[in-house]
Design an enzyme around this catalytic site. Structure first.
Site, PDB file in Angstrom:
ATOM      1  N   ARG A 178       0.837  -1.194   0.000  1.00  0.00           N
ATOM      2  CA  ARG A 178       0.000   0.000   0.000  1.00  0.00           C
ATOM      3  C   ARG A 178       0.876   1.250   0.000  1.00  0.00           C
ATOM      4  O   ARG A 178       2.048   1.203   0.383  1.00  0.00           O
ATOM      5  CB  ARG A 178      -0.897   0.020   1.232  1.00  0.00           C
ATOM      6  N   LYS A 224      -1.831  -2.567   8.031  1.00  0.00           N
ATOM      7  CA  LYS A 224      -2.930  -2.055   8.852  1.00  0.00           C
ATOM      8  C   LYS A 224      -2.907  -2.717  10.217  1.00  0.00           C
ATOM      9  O   LYS A 224      -2.563  -3.880  10.360  1.00  0.00           O
ATOM     10  CB  LYS A 224      -4.272  -2.318   8.145  1.00  0.00           C
ATOM     11  N   HIS A 266      -2.893   2.552  -5.690  1.00  0.00           N
ATOM     12  CA  HIS A 266      -3.818   1.456  -5.425  1.00  0.00           C
ATOM     13  C   HIS A 266      -4.093   0.640  -6.685  1.00  0.00           C
ATOM     14  O   HIS A 266      -4.270  -0.584  -6.616  1.00  0.00           O
ATOM     15  CB  HIS A 266      -5.133   1.983  -4.849  1.00  0.00           C
ATOM     16  N   ARG A 314      -1.290  -1.736  -6.997  1.00  0.00           N
ATOM     17  CA  ARG A 314      -1.482  -2.849  -6.063  1.00  0.00           C
ATOM     18  C   ARG A 314      -2.500  -3.833  -6.646  1.00  0.00           C
ATOM     19  O   ARG A 314      -2.319  -5.049  -6.580  1.00  0.00           O
ATOM     20  CB  ARG A 314      -1.965  -2.289  -4.726  1.00  0.00           C
ATOM     21  N   HIS A 337      -4.074  -9.102   3.538  1.00  0.00           N
ATOM     22  CA  HIS A 337      -5.504  -9.089   3.828  1.00  0.00           C
ATOM     23  C   HIS A 337      -5.817 -10.005   5.006  1.00  0.00           C
ATOM     24  O   HIS A 337      -5.222 -11.072   5.150  1.00  0.00           O
ATOM     25  CB  HIS A 337      -6.305  -9.552   2.611  1.00  0.00           C
ATOM     26  N   TYR A 369     -10.280  -9.176  -6.558  1.00  0.00           N
ATOM     27  CA  TYR A 369      -9.321  -9.202  -7.662  1.00  0.00           C
ATOM     28  C   TYR A 369      -9.596 -10.328  -8.644  1.00  0.00           C
ATOM     29  O   TYR A 369      -9.041 -10.354  -9.740  1.00  0.00           O
ATOM     30  CB  TYR A 369      -7.893  -9.322  -7.125  1.00  0.00           C
TER      31      TYR A 369
END
Length: 296
Positions: free
Chosen positions: A146, A170, A240, A243, A266, A275
């Site tokens: 990211r 994250k 993004h 990515r 994730h 995706y």
């Protein structure tokens, strides 16, 4: 800031490990609702669902997108769940709220040719800025990280011997991503150029400006947009999308969904499955071209 809001902020930072950007976004949305309530002479802790519903109507009338409205309500849900947890309220006013329906948007990734072109058709100056710019694009495409993760990479994030890069994602979750030989080689060239900067103000940071400072999110966005504008006519050209391209191209070339999930950082497969839409389109194309029944 009220005592409850301050306690909530501490909760997001210390217990939930949310990034400063996420915390600020949550608080901004709650304060936006708080401002609306001033006209109703109601405190945050006295809210009942009709107050929330009326606010949603006001937001929609202001042409706020459905996605943005849902994000604001998500922040409120989190806040009232916290108040219930610390016994500042007895009933969560958003307990039965259902998010507004949104149209699903399929992100359009860059094609493999566009990625080849961005490296082969752009002239990267053989100086610090040119090599850094190429290295940034290389990192995005070969690791799928990211924008915020790239900006916060440290010099000790890269392990040249093991050919890996350590990323803090994250909620401060750490993951190790393998690096391709071409990425490691470009890193070595970039590091040499970086060492020759006249001033390095933030020595621990990996990606720097020519003045030796940590680069900003807007700088990185402009960098990607500028370089890809020369090879792509797609409407959105951003980190993004790079990515997204990383994940799509891996799936198109046989990578399994679980592996891509781990590389992207994730928490669940449902986040990665978005995706597969692009990959399914590629699969259909191959199927149509290859199946004997379709050859007339």
């Amino acid at each position: 800031m009220s005592t409850n809001l301050q306690a909530y902020q501490d909760y997001l930072v210390k217990e939930k490990n949310y990034s400063p950007l996420t915390v600020r976004a949550y608080l901004d949305d709650i304060k936006s609702f708080q401002e609306y309530l001033l006209g109703q002479s109601v405190n945050l802790e006295e809210v009942i669902y009709p107050h929330v519903r009326n606010w949603i109507v006001t937001l929609v009338e202001q042409n706020i997108s459905t996605t943005s409205v849902n994000r604001k309500i998500s922040a409120l849900k989190s806040y009232y769940k916290f108040l219930l947890k610390v016994k500042q309220i007895s009933i969560n006013p958003l307990l039965k709220h259902k998010s507004l329906k949104t149209a699903k948007k399929v992100q359009i990734p860059f094609s493999e040719k566009e990625l080849q072109d961005v490296f082969s058709e752009n002239e990267y100056a053989n100086d610090f800025e040119g090599i850094r710019n190429q290295f940034v694009i290389e990192l995005f495409y070969t690791t799928g990280i990211r924008r915020a993760e790239l900006i916060n990479l440290k010099m000790n994030s890269v392990n040249e011997i093991q050919k890996t890069i350590k990323v803090i994602g994250k909620r401060n979750k750490e993951r190790i991503i393998p690096m391709l030989d071409c990425t490691v080689n470009l890193y070595k060239i970039y590091k040499e150029q970086r060492n020759h900067l006249e001033v390095i103000k933030e020595k621990e940071m990996l990606i720097l400006s020519k003045t030796g400072n940590k680069v900003s999110e807007s700088f990185v966005y402009r960098l990607i947009n500028d370089y890809f504008s020369t090879v792509s006519k797609k409407e959105k050209k951003s980190p993004h999308v790079l990515r997204h391209s990383f994940a799509t191209h891996l799936l198109n070339n046989g990578a399994d969904l679980n592996s891509v999930k781990e590389l992207l950082g994730h928490a669940s497969l449902s986040s990665t499955q978005i995706y597969t839409h692009s990959s399914l389109a590629e699969l259909k194309k191959v199927y149509q071209e290859a199946h004997p029944r379709n050859k007339k």
